[in-house]
Scaffold this active site. Structure first.
Site, PDB file in Angstrom:
ATOM      1  N   GLU A 519      24.873 -17.292 -12.740  1.00 36.23           N
ATOM      2  CA  GLU A 519      24.455 -16.591 -11.522  1.00 36.23           C
ATOM      3  C   GLU A 519      24.397 -17.469 -10.271  1.00 36.23           C
ATOM      4  OE1 GLU A 519      21.938 -12.847 -13.245  1.00 36.23           O
ATOM      5  OE2 GLU A 519      20.786 -14.647 -12.786  1.00 36.23           O
ATOM      6  N   VAL A 520      25.442 -18.233 -10.015  1.00 34.87           N
ATOM      7  CA  VAL A 520      25.557 -18.913  -8.721  1.00 34.87           C
ATOM      8  C   VAL A 520      26.185 -17.927  -7.738  1.00 34.87           C
ATOM      9  CG1 VAL A 520      26.683 -20.780  -7.454  1.00 34.87           C
ATOM     10  CG2 VAL A 520      25.732 -21.205  -9.729  1.00 34.87           C
TER      11      VAL A 520
END
Length: 849
Positions: A519-520
């Site tokens: 989840e960047v």
């Protein structure tokens, strides 16, 4: 004298003595949340309200303060009642500011504030939490408010689970006499009861073959267990060397983690080729012992005579616990490790760091815990992280703040090792890293102020001049490590050295460190001066997205240089490319030869990633299946307002865990994230698992993320008994129903196995959990109820639980009448509730006549 008074006044002003803080105790203010209506004022939104009630003796003024709270979903600024405005600060932190429409709250009076969520409300987890007040004239201090309560809500959304639906789900669960049940759990490869019993009694002990010292620790472990369940004379030596009722023997023909257990009327014999196999035999022997012996030591314990041959299906059987969002004490970790050991799980994936908390002491980087392990009222993260997940305005919340010292972690490692459990540490990077980013920024600012520029920059994780704009999945705007900074790799190296040193001191092997990777958000690094400078001198970097591959390549090099392996979430080994102009992810061929370990969670049905785990396994990565649809323990059991947990990925009752088919999970996927039947066309064209890919599925993992796990009781409620469904799939052999191609026959075989499993849990394992380590707060399910022919009929998921009922509108307790048969009743105030063997009740069923 004049100078003295001036100095006193300055001191008083600086300490706030003369500040105009009202004479009101915020703890006298209670908060009640209620849902007014879903899909209002627009579809997909919800109309809510909080009511502030003054239980004190002075009035809360109409202004001069703000109330802060946390919410996992967005809240609109304008309130329908026009008496407050709500603003998002960062992440899940919001502020509520009274407007001209707000009137003072006198003692005994209330003020209602309505607000709009940008999502509908499904269950109790969807509400606001952690309310605290800050006076305008004392902006650095948060004051927790008083009691928080939730008004019951009866939604009418699609997929809502009703008492009648629960009854229908349970109607085919038949009662199987306990003597017919397999007495060892998880189910062994081969199990046969040979008739009769062996009696355990004092003095009783185990021996080993002469010279076979590899079993010494297991012997001590088993003999200590026997001491707790058998009554003995404290004046005499327990477990006399003269009398033995069993032995542990070495047999090189048995697989490394396998064992043979034989119980006859003369004694107990265990055979294994390793201490691990012997340990698993002991766990099986412990499940042969009745739960009543855990409650009270007994003079004699009868266990059935059996012949067992057993070994695990998967060598990697993991449980992941997130303590970054909400901290859990060392003592609670010990309890969890005991449950894992009993049910033969062998990897504890310790998610130690997050945006909201860093939980491990690292030598040389004290700010990681002095800043990163604390949450309180903080808008700049200079003294602590801000309140998150309801942790409140100060550090009194034991789950918001806290960390493991080096000594604590060593104790955990040794405790796990004694139970043949490996502890896999996870340092979440480069996203989900706000705690580390802010801690190192505080360090930087401190040293810069001292004129120590070079030292200040040594571990910096963000460029102070970065103007990049992004928002993470949890709405943080400043939570990603800048991977273009050389100091980032100084930080990684120091953390790795610190962790490795702890394991070495503990005398526990460390083979792998997990470096996160999920989840960047898009937009990171794009306007970082450091990144732009890096890009100008590295022609292989065409965009900020390419920094992903650079970062994990560097981390891999650091770990390999220290003799360690890299693990990460599924994003770590993926590469973004395009097919027909559309962005897609593929297994990154650059890192495939490294055979990184990848935990794959994303099989969200209907989102196009249903086959992602199989793609990575087919592509050469070592995959641990951790699918959100089946193995996420923070997901709610089903769709009901009183059932806590998230549901963005699925609703997951214990059947989701038990029914999982690792090598063909398309087959067991029958409902979508809302619990509604899926269109099986979503699997058309998806990659299936090849034989080569099967060799790369190294194991299974269930995961408990910590956002809504605010107490040990909630942790255990979400964990148990679902973990037992997972343990059965991870340990036991592939069941016949999983490989049967005929759908009708497969369903029939599944139903037989399912009913047997529920009886084993209800009659043997739930009572055991009720007494193990003083008792666990496992979930007692809500009864199903139908009304027909003027009668109420009830049932429950686990045979062995007791259903009680009332007809006076009050919730049943352990003294209420026991339900034995359909109840004839014409009123509307009947209620049903299930209880375990210790009289602990679950949620209450209020049927609709």
């Amino acid at each position: 004298m004049r100078h003295f008074l001036l100095i006193v006044m300055i001191c008083c002003l600086s300490t706030g003595i003369f500040a105009s803080v009202p004479n009101f105790n915020p703890h006298d203010l209670s908060v009640t949340w209620e849902v007014i209506k879903n899909d209002d004022p627009r579809p997909g939104q919800s109309h809510n309200a909080i009511t502030l009630t003054n239980h004190g003796k002075t009035a809360l003024p109409a202004s001069g303060w703000k109330i802060y709270f946390n919410s996992a979903r967005g809240v609109l600024k304008q309130t329908p009642t026009n008496n407050a405005e709500i603003d998002q600060i960062n992440g899940d932190l919001f502020s509520l500011t009274p407007t001209a429409g707000f009137t003072e709250i006198k003692p005994g009076q209330s003020e209602r504030i309505e607000f709009i969520d940008d999502d509908v409300v499904v269950n109790v987890t969807d509400g606001p939490e952690g309310f605290y007040l800050v006076w305008n004239d004392e902006p650095g201090k948060g004051h927790n408010l008083g009691e928080f309560s939730i008004k019951p809500f009866s939604p009418s959304y699609k997929g809502l689970i009703t008492p009648a639906m629960i009854y229908d789900q349970n109607k085919n669960i038949t009662d199987i006499p306990e003597e017919q049940l397999t007495k060892v759990f998880p189910t062994p490869v081969s199990y046969k009861e040979t008739g009769g019993y062996y009696t355990l009694k004092y003095p009783m002990g185990f021996s080993r073959e002469s010279g076979e010292k590899i079993f010494d620790n297991e012997l001590a472990y088993l003999n200590k267990f026997l001491e707790t369940v058998l009554i003995h004379d404290p004046k005499k030596e327990m477990l006399s060397n003269q009398i033995y009722g069993g032995s542990i023997m070495f047999d090189k023909r048995i697989s490394a983690d396998g064992y043979e257990l034989s119980v006859n009327n003369k004694g107990i014999n265990i055979s294994a080729s390793t201490s691990t196999g012997a340990f698993y035999a002991i766990q099986s022997l412990k499940t042969l012992v009745p739960a009543s012996a855990l409650a009270h030591a007994q003079k004699e314990i009868q266990i059935p005579c059996v012949e067992i041959k057993d070994e695990p299906r998967f060598g990697y059987r993991a449980f992941m616990l997130d303590v970054g969002r909400n901290f859990h004490s060392k003592e609670e970790i010990f309890r969890i490790l005991d449950v894992m050991a009993l049910y033969k799980l062998n990897v504890f994936h310790f998610h130690l760091t997050e945006d909201e908390g860093w939980r491990l002491e690292v030598p040389g980087l004290p700010e990681l815990t002095s800043i990163g392990a604390k949450r309180s009222h903080s808008l700049d993260s200079k003294e602590s992280l801000p309140a998150s997940h309801g942790s409140g305005g100060d550090e009194s919340n034991l789950h918001g703040s806290g960390y493991y010292t080096r000594a604590d972690y060593i104790e955990i490692l040794k405790y796990a090792q004694a139970r043949h459990i490996a502890v896999l540490p996870e340092i979440e990077t480069p996203g989900h890293a706000r705690a580390a980013v802010k801690a190192m920024l505080t360090r930087y600012n401190r040293l810069i102020a001292q004129g120590k520029k070079e030292e200040a920059e040594k571990y910096l994780l963000c460029d102070p001049n970065d103007k990049s704009v992004y928002s993470s999945a949890q709405a943080w705007s400043d939570n990603v490590i800048d991977v273009s900074l050389p100091s980032t790799y100084n930080f990684v190296t120091t953390v790795v050295d610190g962790i490795k040193g702890i394991y070495q001191e503990a005398g526990v092997p460390l083979t792998t460190i997990h470096f996160g990777g999920d989840e960047v958000p898009r937009g990171v690094w794009e306007k970082s001066p450091s990144y732009l400078s890096f890009k100008a001198t590295h022609p292989e970097i065409q965009s900020a997205g390419d920094m992903w591959y650079y970062y994990y390549g560097r981390v891999d090099e650091i770990l390999k240089a220290k003799g360690l392996k890299l693990a990460g979430w599924e994003e770590a080994p993926l590469r973004r490319t395009k097919v027909d102009g559309e962005p897609v992810y593929i297994p990154n061929p650059d890192f495939a030869p490294e055979h990184w370990q990848s935990e794959v969670w994303n099989n969200t049905l209907g989102d196009g990633n249903e086959d992602l785990a199989y793609k990575l396994a087919n592509g050469g990565y070592h995959v641990v299946l951790s699918p959100v649809s089946n193995f996420y323990l923070d997901m709610a059991h089903y769709k009901s307002f009183d059932e806590p947990g998230y549901y963005w990925g699925a609703f997951s009752d214990i059947d989701k865990f038990y029914s999982f088919i690792p090598f063909d999970y398309f087959k067991n996927s029958k409902v979508d994230r809302n619990g509604l039947p899926i269109d099986r066309k979503i699997f058309v064209g998806k990659q299936r698992l090849t034989d080569y890919g099967k060799s790369n599925i190294i194991g299974l993992q269930c995961a408990l993320w910590g956002e809504n796990i605010k107490s040990n009781e909630r942790l255990e409620y979400m964990l148990l008994p679902r973990m037992l469904g997972f343990a059965e799939r991870a340990w036991s052999q592939d069941p016949a129903w999983a490989t049967e191609p005929n759908v009708a026959k497969s369903d029939s075989l599944y139903q037989i196995s399912w009913v047997n499993f529920l009886n084993v849990l209800g009659k043997r394992e739930l009572p055991r959990l009720g007494y193990l380590d003083g008792g666990f707060n496992y979930r007692v399910p809500k009864p199903g109820v139908i009304f027909q022919g003027g009668k109420y009929s009830a049932n429950v998921q686990f045979p062995g639980l007791t259903i009680r009922y009332t007809t006076n509108g009050k919730d049943p307790d352990a003294k209420s009448p026991v339900y034995k048969d359909a109840v004839t009743y014409s009123g509307n105030d009947i209620r049903f509730r299930a209880f375990d063997n210790k009289g602990r009740g679950g949620n209450v069923t209020v049927p609709v006549n």
